[in-house]
Enzyme design. Structure first.
Site, PDB file in Angstrom:
ATOM      1  N   HIS A  14       0.787  -1.363   0.128  1.00  0.00           N
ATOM      2  CA  HIS A  14       0.056  -0.141   0.066  1.00  0.00           C
ATOM      3  C   HIS A  14       0.864   1.388  -0.129  1.00  0.00           C
ATOM      4  O   HIS A  14       2.199   1.189   0.287  1.00  0.00           O
ATOM      5  CB  HIS A  14      -0.849  -0.088   1.199  1.00  0.00           C
ATOM      6  CG  HIS A  14      -0.218   0.267   2.292  1.00  0.00           C
ATOM      7  ND1 HIS A  14      -0.858   1.201   3.365  1.00  0.00           N
ATOM      8  CD2 HIS A  14       0.797   0.034   3.253  1.00  0.00           C
ATOM      9  CE1 HIS A  14      -0.039   1.555   4.455  1.00  0.00           C
ATOM     10  NE2 HIS A  14       0.940   0.642   4.240  1.00  0.00           N
ATOM     11  N   CYS A  72       4.118   5.095   5.712  1.00  0.00           N
ATOM     12  CA  CYS A  72       4.202   3.965   6.381  1.00  0.00           C
ATOM     13  C   CYS A  72       5.507   3.624   6.392  1.00  0.00           C
ATOM     14  O   CYS A  72       6.007   3.566   5.310  1.00  0.00           O
ATOM     15  CB  CYS A  72       3.062   2.917   5.754  1.00  0.00           C
ATOM     16  SG  CYS A  72       3.235   1.237   6.708  1.00  0.00           S
ATOM     17  N   GLN A  90      -7.149  -2.565  10.118  1.00  0.00           N
ATOM     18  CA  GLN A  90      -8.403  -1.466  10.143  1.00  0.00           C
ATOM     19  C   GLN A  90      -9.635  -1.909   9.028  1.00  0.00           C
ATOM     20  O   GLN A  90      -9.129  -2.520   7.820  1.00  0.00           O
ATOM     21  CB  GLN A  90      -8.062  -0.102  10.048  1.00  0.00           C
ATOM     22  CG  GLN A  90      -7.240   0.578  11.086  1.00  0.00           C
ATOM     23  CD  GLN A  90      -6.919   1.815  10.662  1.00  0.00           C
ATOM     24  OE1 GLN A  90      -7.940   2.563  10.734  1.00  0.00           O
ATOM     25  NE2 GLN A  90      -5.822   1.827  10.682  1.00  0.00           N
ATOM     26  N   SER A 113      -5.642   6.010   9.738  1.00  0.00           N
ATOM     27  CA  SER A 113      -4.174   6.293   9.472  1.00  0.00           C
ATOM     28  C   SER A 113      -4.061   7.280   8.712  1.00  0.00           C
ATOM     29  O   SER A 113      -3.054   8.042   8.623  1.00  0.00           O
ATOM     30  CB  SER A 113      -3.483   4.965   9.150  1.00  0.00           C
ATOM     31  OG  SER A 113      -3.553   3.908  10.336  1.00  0.00           O
ATOM     32  N   HIS A 116      -5.046   5.787   1.663  1.00  0.00           N
ATOM     33  CA  HIS A 116      -4.362   4.671   0.948  1.00  0.00           C
ATOM     34  C   HIS A 116      -4.594   4.331  -0.287  1.00  0.00           C
ATOM     35  O   HIS A 116      -5.952   4.614  -0.835  1.00  0.00           O
ATOM     36  CB  HIS A 116      -4.480   3.174   1.833  1.00  0.00           C
ATOM     37  CG  HIS A 116      -4.469   3.473   3.248  1.00  0.00           C
ATOM     38  ND1 HIS A 116      -3.437   2.992   4.052  1.00  0.00           N
ATOM     39  CD2 HIS A 116      -5.436   3.730   4.122  1.00  0.00           C
ATOM     40  CE1 HIS A 116      -3.540   2.869   5.272  1.00  0.00           C
ATOM     41  NE2 HIS A 116      -4.699   3.504   5.482  1.00  0.00           N
TER      42      HIS A 116
END
Length: 122
Positions: A14, A72, A90, A113, A116
């Site tokens: 991702h 990330c 998630q 977060s 994505h």
């Protein structure tokens, strides 16, 4: 790991772009979170759409874009998260990944977060 557990897992890479609404406003490339705190969700989505367009059109490779732009820590692995099963990510991320075919790239996925794009790799 049992074969039934392995059979129920997926593998994905991702690219995460954090923004001022992200639960943790710091990343490997912005340790103090200054840029993240100044980035709106809309701006993060716009940036991610441009990156996705470059990948889908063949102008850029997913892993190279992830290494350069993802917030990330998986960026150092080209965005690779390795294998995971249900309940480990998630929910919106998990659902999007399981709905992709191997090699497909998601549209924008929102989580706590950030935003994505996900490529299912296995």
């Amino acid at each position: 790991m049992s074969s039934s557990t392995a059979a129920n897992q997926v593998r994905a890479s991702h690219i995460l772009i954090k923004h001022q609404g992200s639960r943790r406003k710091a990343s490997w490339k912005d340790p103090e979170g200054r840029l993240i705190s100044a980035t709106t969700r809309d701006s993060a989505v716009s940036q991610l759409r441009l990156l996705r367009d470059d990948i889908v059109s063949g102008k850029a490779k997913f892993d190279e874009v992830a290494t350069r732009y993802s917030d990330c820590s998986s960026a150092k692995r080209g965005g690779d998260l390795g294998p995971f099963g249900r309940g480990q990510m998630q929910k919106p991320f998990e659902d999007a990944t399981y709905n992709l075919k191997v090699g497909e790239i998601s549209d924008i996925v929102d989580t706590d977060s950030g935003v994505h794009i996900i490529m299912r790799t296995g």
